[in-house]
Motif scaffolding. Sequence first.
Motif, PDB file in Angstrom:
ATOM      1  N   LEU A  34      13.660  -2.749  33.558  1.00 28.48           N
ATOM      2  CA  LEU A  34      14.045  -2.095  34.815  1.00 28.48           C
ATOM      3  C   LEU A  34      15.345  -2.721  35.325  1.00 28.48           C
ATOM      4  O   LEU A  34      15.632  -2.726  36.508  1.00 28.48           O
ATOM      5  CB  LEU A  34      12.927  -2.233  35.864  1.00 28.48           C
ATOM      6  N   PRO A  39      17.793   6.109  32.533  1.00 27.05           N
ATOM      7  CA  PRO A  39      16.454   6.698  32.564  1.00 27.05           C
ATOM      8  C   PRO A  39      15.805   6.640  31.187  1.00 27.05           C
ATOM      9  O   PRO A  39      16.510   6.561  30.179  1.00 27.05           O
ATOM     10  CB  PRO A  39      16.714   8.165  32.937  1.00 27.05           C
ATOM     11  N   ASP A  40      14.480   6.665  31.120  1.00 28.09           N
ATOM     12  CA  ASP A  40      13.892   6.742  29.779  1.00 28.09           C
ATOM     13  C   ASP A  40      13.583   8.178  29.376  1.00 28.09           C
ATOM     14  O   ASP A  40      13.166   8.440  28.259  1.00 28.09           O
ATOM     15  CB  ASP A  40      12.711   5.776  29.554  1.00 28.09           C
ATOM     16  N   ASP A  41      13.897   9.110  30.233  1.00 32.00           N
ATOM     17  CA  ASP A  41      13.840  10.530  29.877  1.00 32.00           C
ATOM     18  C   ASP A  41      15.056  10.834  28.970  1.00 32.00           C
ATOM     19  O   ASP A  41      16.125  10.274  29.189  1.00 32.00           O
ATOM     20  CB  ASP A  41      13.933  11.349  31.173  1.00 32.00           C
ATOM     21  N   SER A 297       9.996   9.213  41.970  1.00 32.84           N
ATOM     22  CA  SER A 297       9.882   7.936  41.239  1.00 32.84           C
ATOM     23  C   SER A 297      10.232   6.761  42.146  1.00 32.84           C
ATOM     24  O   SER A 297       9.576   5.719  42.111  1.00 32.84           O
ATOM     25  CB  SER A 297      10.827   7.920  40.031  1.00 32.84           C
ATOM     26  N   TYR A 319      19.920   5.031  41.033  1.00 34.82           N
ATOM     27  CA  TYR A 319      18.649   4.867  40.293  1.00 34.82           C
ATOM     28  C   TYR A 319      17.919   3.606  40.735  1.00 34.82           C
ATOM     29  O   TYR A 319      16.979   3.185  40.065  1.00 34.82           O
ATOM     30  CB  TYR A 319      18.920   4.638  38.807  1.00 34.82           C
ATOM     31  N   LYS A 370      12.458   5.910  35.734  1.00 32.07           N
ATOM     32  CA  LYS A 370      11.622   5.794  34.537  1.00 32.07           C
ATOM     33  C   LYS A 370      10.405   6.690  34.674  1.00 32.07           C
ATOM     34  O   LYS A 370      10.037   7.088  35.788  1.00 32.07           O
ATOM     35  CB  LYS A 370      11.150   4.338  34.380  1.00 32.07           C
ATOM     36  N   ARG A 371       9.730   6.922  33.544  1.00 30.67           N
ATOM     37  CA  ARG A 371       8.491   7.699  33.587  1.00 30.67           C
ATOM     38  C   ARG A 371       7.445   6.929  34.380  1.00 30.67           C
ATOM     39  O   ARG A 371       7.472   5.696  34.432  1.00 30.67           O
ATOM     40  CB  ARG A 371       7.965   7.914  32.168  1.00 30.67           C
ATOM     41  N   THR A 374       5.876   4.027  32.611  1.00 28.35           N
ATOM     42  CA  THR A 374       6.713   2.818  32.517  1.00 28.35           C
ATOM     43  C   THR A 374       6.650   2.051  33.836  1.00 28.35           C
ATOM     44  O   THR A 374       6.479   0.827  33.848  1.00 28.35           O
ATOM     45  CB  THR A 374       8.181   3.218  32.213  1.00 28.35           C
TER      46      THR A 374
END
Length: 390
Positions: A34, A39-41, A297, A319, A370-371, A374
């Motif tokens: 983090l 992003p992890d998308d 998120s 973010y 992040k999702r 995560t």
Amino acid sequence: MKTGAAMNPLFANLPTTVFEVMSQLARETGAINLGQGFPDDPGPEDVRRKAAEAALDGYNQYPSMMGIAELRQAIAEHYRRHQGLELDPMREVMVTSGATEALAGALLALIEPGDEVVLFEPMYDAYLPLVRLAGGVPKFVKLRPPHWGFDEAMLRQAFSPRTKVVLFNNPLNPTGTVYGAEQLALLARICVEFDAVAVCDEVWEHMVFDGLKHIPLMAQPGMRERTVKIGSAGKIFSLTGWKVGLVCAAPHLLAVLAKAHQFLTFTTPPNLQAAVAYGLGKDEAYFTGMRAEFQRSRDRFSNAMRGLGFRVLPGAGTYFVTVDIEPLGESDDQAFCKRLVSDFGVAAIPVSAFYAENPVTTVIRFCFAKRDATLDAAIARLSKLERKVA
Ligand code: PMP
Ligand code: GLN
């Protein structure tokens, strides 16, 4: 032999950027990352498909150093639609290899050795080395938590008749602060009074929450002719590795910026440019939906962090959320982040990395883009932290 001591001390004495250090540590240790903002998308599939198609369909030779015409038109149209700006795509828009290159080029093109440059601390870590590389003399406006605002007295203490450039970041990384009409009008008034050029890093312009709207500094009275607006397609589409920078400035400024750009990278992969041109034309619902998802998120992560006893500082953009670790009895952000990654398997960024002198702070930055899985896994790890105070 001209090795070692003969190298440019500006670079020889620089530490490796905290984003690389933390991501490398996370890769080595398997920590949940983090830290660095990505992003992890995988990002919008249609935009990625356009890039793939463009690579196959022939957009692969050197394009114009200013950017492909369809992207420059798309940038002008995008900022007209979203921010009410009127830009001439051929004379006022240029594409660079990321906002990083745009910043380097703008600072090198605008600053002469000895010119004063106003910076706001905390600041993105690339700014100060680039200002120094250009020979600029930094003058700081020191922003304070939790709101990170500024007033006229703070600006006047930093501006002088020798001020050439002010480098301003809105929304602000690392704090997520979104500066509104009042603060921008004040900054504009001072820029005009001191005849300064504003380099405005607006890479987070689409990442604005809580119903707020991004206002470009360029739209303030007196600023149209003296602002370099910098954006990043990597941020707009959450494809951070793409490195497609968007530069807008009045013709007399852009012409000089182009001279720096031509010998930094000259140009930017044309297939990615074609995909960004397509993406910038996506409908309002895409941008609204994206913002809503990031806001969700942020809230999920912030609420969980509050539950663990962290003091979550206010922020309505980027973010990132910043938290104060003082209520946990902690006093050193850097030591805390090291312990977090090695003992708890979560990487974060100490906010001291955003200051010229790297002072010890008690504020750390987490990337929430992040999702859910995560974020939840990170929270589960953080919940094992023992407080030093009751
Ligand atoms: N400016 C700021 C404030 C940023 O946060 C970043 C990256 N996150 C950049 C510039 C660099 O953008 P790019 O990846 O397009 O070079
Ligand atoms: N801007 C990103 C961040 O703040 C990092 C970009 C980089 O690693 N150079 O996390």
